[in-house]
Motif scaffolding. Structure first.
Motif, PDB file in Angstrom:
ATOM      1  N   PRO A  68       0.819  -1.220   0.000  1.00 31.15           N
ATOM      2  CA  PRO A  68       0.000   0.000   0.000  1.00 31.15           C
ATOM      3  C   PRO A  68       0.850   1.265   0.000  1.00 31.15           C
ATOM      4  O   PRO A  68       1.959   1.284   0.552  1.00 31.15           O
ATOM      5  CB  PRO A  68      -0.809  -0.117   1.289  1.00 31.15           C
ATOM      6  N   TYR A  69       0.318   2.316  -0.611  1.00 30.76           N
ATOM      7  CA  TYR A  69       1.047   3.586  -0.662  1.00 30.76           C
ATOM      8  C   TYR A  69       1.229   4.211   0.714  1.00 30.76           C
ATOM      9  O   TYR A  69       2.132   5.020   0.922  1.00 30.76           O
ATOM     10  CB  TYR A  69       0.316   4.571  -1.573  1.00 30.76           C
ATOM     11  N   SER A  70       0.384   3.837   1.643  1.00 30.96           N
ATOM     12  CA  SER A  70       0.506   4.396   2.997  1.00 30.96           C
ATOM     13  C   SER A  70       1.831   3.991   3.640  1.00 30.96           C
ATOM     14  O   SER A  70       2.294   4.661   4.568  1.00 30.96           O
ATOM     15  CB  SER A  70      -0.656   3.916   3.872  1.00 30.96           C
ATOM     16  N   GLU A  71       2.474   2.936   3.116  1.00 32.13           N
ATOM     17  CA  GLU A  71       3.754   2.498   3.694  1.00 32.13           C
ATOM     18  C   GLU A  71       4.888   3.457   3.387  1.00 32.13           C
ATOM     19  O   GLU A  71       5.920   3.423   4.053  1.00 32.13           O
ATOM     20  CB  GLU A  71       4.115   1.094   3.181  1.00 32.13           C
ATOM     21  N   LEU A  74       1.929   8.113   2.003  1.00 33.48           N
ATOM     22  CA  LEU A  74       0.713   8.661   1.415  1.00 33.48           C
ATOM     23  C   LEU A  74      -0.527   8.254   2.201  1.00 33.48           C
ATOM     24  O   LEU A  74      -1.598   8.007   1.642  1.00 33.48           O
ATOM     25  CB  LEU A  74       0.602   8.238  -0.061  1.00 33.48           C
ATOM     26  N   GLY A  75      -0.344   8.186   3.487  1.00 31.91           N
ATOM     27  CA  GLY A  75      -1.444   8.057   4.427  1.00 31.91           C
ATOM     28  C   GLY A  75      -1.293   9.168   5.450  1.00 31.91           C
ATOM     29  O   GLY A  75      -0.325   9.934   5.401  1.00 31.91           O
ATOM     30  N   TRP A  76      -2.190   9.258   6.377  1.00 33.41           N
ATOM     31  CA  TRP A  76      -2.132  10.354   7.347  1.00 33.41           C
ATOM     32  C   TRP A  76      -1.354   9.994   8.598  1.00 33.41           C
ATOM     33  O   TRP A  76      -1.177  10.826   9.486  1.00 33.41           O
ATOM     34  CB  TRP A  76      -3.548  10.807   7.710  1.00 33.41           C
ATOM     35  N   GLY A  77      -0.848   8.759   8.682  1.00 29.73           N
ATOM     36  CA  GLY A  77      -0.095   8.370   9.867  1.00 29.73           C
ATOM     37  C   GLY A  77      -0.989   8.261  11.081  1.00 29.73           C
ATOM     38  O   GLY A  77      -2.216   8.305  10.987  1.00 29.73           O
ATOM     39  N   TYR A 205       9.050  12.757   8.880  1.00 32.14           N
ATOM     40  CA  TYR A 205       8.463  11.581   8.244  1.00 32.14           C
ATOM     41  C   TYR A 205       8.829  10.307   9.000  1.00 32.14           C
ATOM     42  O   TYR A 205       7.984   9.410   9.183  1.00 32.14           O
ATOM     43  CB  TYR A 205       8.920  11.472   6.790  1.00 32.14           C
ATOM     44  N   THR A 210       3.919  10.085   7.655  1.00 32.82           N
ATOM     45  CA  THR A 210       3.084  10.780   6.677  1.00 32.82           C
ATOM     46  C   THR A 210       3.872  11.857   5.948  1.00 32.82           C
ATOM     47  O   THR A 210       4.733  12.521   6.528  1.00 32.82           O
ATOM     48  CB  THR A 210       1.844  11.415   7.336  1.00 32.82           C
ATOM     49  N   TRP A 212       2.069  14.183   3.855  1.00 29.00           N
ATOM     50  CA  TRP A 212       1.172  15.271   3.440  1.00 29.00           C
ATOM     51  C   TRP A 212       1.549  16.633   4.020  1.00 29.00           C
ATOM     52  O   TRP A 212       1.577  17.631   3.272  1.00 29.00           O
ATOM     53  CB  TRP A 212      -0.277  14.907   3.768  1.00 29.00           C
TER      54      TRP A 212
END
Length: 236
Positions: A68-71, A74-77, A205, A210, A212
């Motif tokens: 997943p991109y959150s890794e 690209l997630g909100w943490g 980060y 995250t 963002w």
């Protein structure tokens, strides 16, 4: 970790920054050309598209590894964000504000900054150029944060599985230096600031997971730089 990720890291973290560093002299000599508005605009879209393409390369390879991109940010943490990481970003904003005030609040510094910007040549000098420049700002904020923070730090964190402090130091330092080498055309003094910024962004980060807030902040910083050059050119 897949071979594709190793190849992408080698390309983005070693080969491209090294090539940009080695060819700095050639690109610096190109500053003598006359930067017309049309040439600036074409450069904004060409460089911005390249940065987004590099980020897209990371995302495509990441997708085909089934992760997943959150890794890679690209997630909100996890909320609330780590207080130390937030404090580091706040400290950066304070230092950036002080440095910016020094650039615009002192006539001598204004002249130095104007000269430095004119040597770069490509910064916007009017409103029309600035509107196009914003595309480059956004592309840099998205592309460089995905490549140099999200991807590289995640890659090194997984590669260096040691919990020793040296592993964390390498994980943060390598992407920051790579990022600085890619911007060496701005001069050695600017690279020091860029590496320092990259370390602080990387730490945020590393502790929050995250990108963002960093993407937004990176975009804003570049936009302020273009706005500063426009204001200085209007005064001259």
């Amino acid at each position: 970790m897949s071979l594709a990720l190793h190849v992408v890291f080698l390309l983005l973290g070693v080969i491209i920054p090294t090539v940009l560093f080695v060819t700095t002299g050639k690109r610096t000599s190109a500053r003598s050309l006359r930067w017309t508005s049309g040439l600036k605009v074409r450069m904004y879209y060409a460089n911005g598209s390249l940065l987004l393409s590099l980020a897209a390369l990371v995302m495509i390879v990441w997708y085909f590894t089934g992760r997943p991109y959150s890794e890679f940010g690209l997630g909100w943490g996890e909320l609330p964000y780590d207080s130390v990481a937030v404090g580091v970003i706040f400290l950066f904003l304070v230092l950036y504000g002080v440095d910016l005030y020094g650039e615009i609040g002192n006539p001598e510094r204004q002249d130095e900054t104007r000269k430095k910007f004119r040597e770069l040549g490509f910064l916007p000098a009017n409103g029309g150029e600035y509107l196009h420049f914003l595309f480059l700002c956004l592309a840099a904020g998205v592309g460089e944060e995905i490549v140099y923070r999200g991807f590289m730090i995640t890659y090194l964190r997984e590669l260096l599985t040691s919990s020793e402090p040296w592993a964390a130091a390498v994980t943060l330092l390598f992407p920051a230096v790579s990022f600085g080498l890619a911007h060496y055309y701005q001069g050695a003094q600017a690279v020091i600031k860029i590496v320092a910024m990259a370390l602080l962004f990387g730490f945020f980060y590393y502790r929050t997971g995250t990108l963002w807030p960093l993407i937004l902040l990176h975009t804003a910083i570049d936009a302020v730089g273009g706005l500063l050059n426009w204001a200085l050119e209007r005064q001259s």
